[in-house]
Design an enzyme around this catalytic site. Structure first.
Site, short mmCIF file in Angstrom:
data_model
loop_
_atom_site.label_atom_id
_atom_site.label_comp_id
_atom_site.label_asym_id
_atom_site.label_seq_id
_atom_site.Cartn_x
_atom_site.Cartn_y
_atom_site.Cartn_z
N PHE A 1 -34.80 65.36 -5.53
CA PHE A 1 -36.15 65.89 -5.75
C PHE A 1 -36.37 66.16 -7.23
CE2 PHE A 1 -35.00 67.70 -1.45
CZ PHE A 1 -35.52 66.63 -0.78
N THR B 1 -46.84 71.35 -3.49
CA THR B 1 -45.45 71.66 -3.14
C THR B 1 -44.82 70.51 -2.37
OG1 THR B 1 -45.91 74.05 -3.06
CG2 THR B 1 -43.95 73.27 -1.90
N TRP C 1 -44.21 67.70 -4.83
CA TRP C 1 -43.11 68.01 -5.75
C TRP C 1 -41.78 67.59 -5.15
CZ3 TRP C 1 -38.63 70.88 -5.54
CH2 TRP C 1 -38.00 71.12 -6.76
N HIS C 2 -41.65 67.76 -3.83
CA HIS C 2 -40.38 67.44 -3.18
C HIS C 2 -40.15 65.94 -3.03
CE1 HIS C 2 -40.34 71.73 -2.10
NE2 HIS C 2 -39.04 71.57 -1.98
N GLY C 3 -41.19 65.16 -3.06
CA GLY C 3 -40.98 63.72 -2.93
C GLY C 3 -42.27 62.93 -2.89
#
Length: 455
Positions: A455, A307, A310-312
């Site tokens: 993102f 997670t 996934w955001h960066g």
């Protein structure tokens, strides 16, 4: 093109809706598909190859879905090819430089994190026989590219909208009106709250974190917490509203997360479609919580590490994901039941914890992140340098109204109010005020791009 823009509101959307409802119903999916590609092309006009990649990827996944369904080459081989293909592009553009320590200089394609997850979920669901493969390329293309959720979600599974896409949709005044309500409310959250309160965080970044007081540091990260929430929640509400205008139900993505009592509850209410994706396609396949304690801890760690990534593609996102894992593990093993049964303690706990986790999320430079934490907790630093006396009070007074609005709209009170006035004569002037107030702010240039676009 973004939803909160003059061009979208007064040009793109009216034309699409007019053509959509005037054209024969059998062409509705074609109109969605074509208009969505146009929408995407406007945003990616400086990288035309990305437009071709997007359309080509839709075609590849459409064919692979059919191959999985027919089993002509077995079901597993086309699934593996699809996963390698989809995640391969995501890895190249988003993670190659970070993981391989290279500098390819590639620009991240718009929405790739979102549409990759949608196509992957489609292939896996066809493989599991949860859904049948879509036979129509136009319908499948409309699902993947649907402009209402293409750039920043919510992440829509095909089974959530398949029946609606396969049917010819008739105009419904009641549903369309509800869509307008959602869109205008979301627009107000984005433009009137997120953009305005975000100016405080921008000012702090411009001043430099080493020149702000402790009180202003806390005020700043609270402002960023509001900005991120109303930015993304506003976008999600607009997406839901646009879906209703087209006769399609887009899943809910937020459920008042800032009223949560634990971080575990928070992440059941924040970006709910992303959480659902990781639970269904990562956590449960790994065994979920029906395994040994050690394996369960690993499964939880895997979900939150992914997670974060996934955001960066940066170490602060890795740290952020691992920190969330640690917090939730502690809650599940020790303090969660206490916080859930003692609401005051739970709210105080989350009021302190939410801004701290968003601080790690917001600042990608570890050295600057360290500086900011020494301002939040001066006992760990050497004290501020050249701090403007009264910086906290000045900014508090400058942003007092939008901060109060952020606090109020984080609760359920506004939702109860808007539900109470629904169909009442006062409803129309209130929504008109929100709409034209937002349009005025957009007209004079008080607009920021959506934070989740990166993102």
């Amino acid at each position: 093109m973004v939803f909160s823009s003059i061009d979208f509101i007064f040009k793109f959307l009216p034309i699409v809706l007019l053509v959509y409802y005037l054209a024969p119903k059998k062409y509705q999916n074609t109109i969605i598909f074509v208009s969505s590609i146009i929408f995407y092309s406007v945003g990616a006009v400086s990288q035309p190859s990305y437009i071709l990649l997007f359309v080509f990827s839709i075609g590849v996944n459409y064919i692979l879905g059919l191959l999985i369904h027919t089993g002509k080459y077995g079901k597993k081989l086309p699934l593996i090819i699809g996963l390698v293909y989809d995640f391969g592009w995501l890895f190249l553009f988003k993670y190659a430089d970070f993981i391989l320590n290279t500098n390819l200089g590639l620009i991240l394609p718009l929405g790739i994190s979102f549409y990759t997850f949608q196509m992957v979920s489609y292939l896996i669901d066809v493989y599991r026989d949860d859904i049948r493969a879509e036979l129509s390329f136009i319908t499948f293309g409309a699902y993947v590219s649907m402009f209402v959720q293409l750039i920043a979600g919510p992440i829509v599974k095909y089974r959530d909208v398949s029946l609606q896409l396969e049917r010819q949709r008739s105009f419904s005044y009641i549903v369309f009106a509800e869509g307008i309500r959602n869109f205008v409310y979301g627009l107000g959250l984005k433009v009137l709250i997120a953009n305005q309160v975000g100016n405080l965080w921008t000012q702090l970044s411009t001043i430099g974190y080493d020149s702000i007081s402790t009180k202003l540091a806390w005020l700043g990260i609270v402002a960023y917490s509001f900005q991120l929430y109303f930015d993304f929640w506003g976008y999600s509400l607009m997406a839901i509203g646009l879906g209703k205008m087209l006769g399609i139900n887009i899943p809910k993505n937020f459920n008042h997360p800032y009223t949560s009592l634990t971080m575990t509850e928070f992440w059941r209410r924040w970006h709910m479609t992303l959480g659902s994706w990781f639970r269904e396609y990562v956590y449960i396949p790994l065994g979920g919580n029906r395994v040994s304690t050690g394996r369960w801890i690993f499964n939880l760690f895997a979900v939150w590490a992914l997670t974060g990534l996934w955001h960066g593609a940066a170490w602060n996102f890795v740290l952020w994901g691992v920190l969330l894992f640690v917090i939730m593990l502690v809650e599940k093993l020790f303090i969660g039941d206490f916080m859930n049964s003692h609401h005051l303690a739970g709210h105080i706990y989350m009021i302190f914890l939410i801004p701290l986790t968003w601080c790690i999320f917001a600042i990608t430079d570890f050295s600057q992140l360290g500086v900011y934490f020494t301002r939040l907790f001066p006992i760990f630093g050497n004290g501020p340098v050249n701090v403007f006396e009264g910086d906290f009070l000045k900014n508090l007074l400058d942003f007092k109204y939008v901060l109060v609005a952020g606090l109020l709209f984080s609760t359920r009170l506004p939702e109860k109010f808007f539900t109470a006035i629904k169909t009442h004569y006062i409803e129309i002037p209130i929504y008109l005020a929100i709409f034209w107030g937002s349009v005025y702010c957009l007209y004079i240039g008080m607009n920021d791009p959506f934070l989740y676009f990166r993102f």
